[in-house]
Design an enzyme around this catalytic site. Sequence first.
Site, PDB file in Angstrom:
ATOM      1  CD  GLU A  64      -3.018  -1.163   0.421  1.00 33.86           C
ATOM      2  OE1 GLU A  64      -3.552   0.021   0.322  1.00 33.86           O
ATOM      3  OE2 GLU A  64      -3.278  -1.813  -0.309  1.00 33.86           O
ATOM      4  CG  HIS A  80      -3.255   2.522   4.589  1.00 34.73           C
ATOM      5  ND1 HIS A  80      -3.935   3.240   3.784  1.00 34.73           N
ATOM      6  CD2 HIS A  80      -3.169   1.368   3.899  1.00 34.73           C
ATOM      7  CE1 HIS A  80      -4.272   2.776   2.730  1.00 34.73           C
ATOM      8  NE2 HIS A  80      -3.761   1.611   2.794  1.00 34.73           N
ATOM      9  CB  CYS A 119      -4.644  10.161   2.549  1.00 34.18           C
ATOM     10  SG  CYS A 119      -5.000   9.050   3.783  1.00 34.18           S
TER      11      CYS A 119
END
Length: 448
Positions: free
Chosen positions: A174, A250, A371
Amino acid sequence: MKSYEVNFDGLVGPTHNYGGLSYGNVASQSNSQQSSNPKEAALQGLAKMKALMDMGFQQGVLAPQERPDVAALRRLGFAGSDAQVIQRAAKEAMPLLVASCSASSMWVANAATVSPSADTADGRVHFTAANLNCKYHRSIEHPTTSRVLGAMFANQQHFAHHAALPAVAQFGDEGAANHTRFCRAYGEAGVEFFVFGRSAFDNRYPAPQKYPARQTLEASQAVARLHGLREEGVVYAQQNPSVIDQGVFHNDVIAVGNGEVLFYHEDAFLETDKVLAELSGKLAKVGGKFQSVCVPRSAVTVDDAVRSYLFNSQLLSRPDGSMLLIVPEECRSNERVWQYLQGLTGAGGVIREVKVFDLKQSMQNGGGPACLRLRVALNETELAAVNPGVIMTAPLYDSLTQWVENHYRDRMTENDLADPQLLLECRSALDELTQILKLGSVYPFQIN
């Protein structure tokens, strides 16, 4: 030689919509099918970039993907003209059309993992595009991501690019959302911190029971090998499975680091004391002094952290050595989180200031300030070798703002995604964007 940490923010794409595609992301799922505003989303992101540039931070921009991804739909059996493919998908499999229209590439913390030249064996900055194979709508991003990064960081003397890891569950990757780097100075050797949710091949590691662990230990280890990192310059840590099951999909939803500082929640990791000791010991060997700031669960619960995105913030170094925390408006709206932050900045510690940004359009889809940015540490020579078209300046901000005003819709629903005209609008916009950012041909419609 001076060195910088440059934040390359993702430009929100023209199809920004709330598809609710990300199982395990509470905000994404809770706002599913609501009407979105792509124009407002892009302008909110640009405003953050401009504000950080005006504060003196090095700022860049990373282009969005071509959406809808008609080629992806063709691979799933939808045939005919582009318009027919979209109309047939809308009629027969709307969830697949929604997935092909996702603007999730805006969250470029997931675009790649980056290791600066001070850490790598060959003295180049290394990029590995993330395969994002846990979610179909994100797994289709990495080919274009690789082309865009290649156009931004094209000088092979300074930059090395690696293809995404094998797109299988054992190597779920990721990107930088699960990667942090600690260092005394950005241009000096540091310690790269890889956080994983599970091990694919070693069942001694626990795993979450409700939501998927998207990053594997094996993927993190593979990226470290590809980048030529020294064993003494790497620390691996497992994310607490129980917080993954509470919506922490995450590591950057429960911890953020910068320089010598880790800002984290008490429940973020397994074997926290061991992790902190290893980070401290390895950073000390390269001249750094590790500092950790733990947020106790008694002050801020995991649910508070997930709903406010307290840790999905940007931790930035001021010239005087203090740090600035960039948080979303949702932190101010949460009484416990805001009370904690007031106490934190008033305590005289390393984090001295908090700045709040309105990123509601992104937040409602499950992504905050952290993000939206990919961090790349560069020395002066490397920064000069970056494609200058993607470095934020006042004229570029003006150009991108006008570009958004010209091309973006101010309302997007699921039904709008079925409009074949949307594809033409997006392609026209992206074709112009590649000229503004001087990227060349990076999109499938330009190449084919």
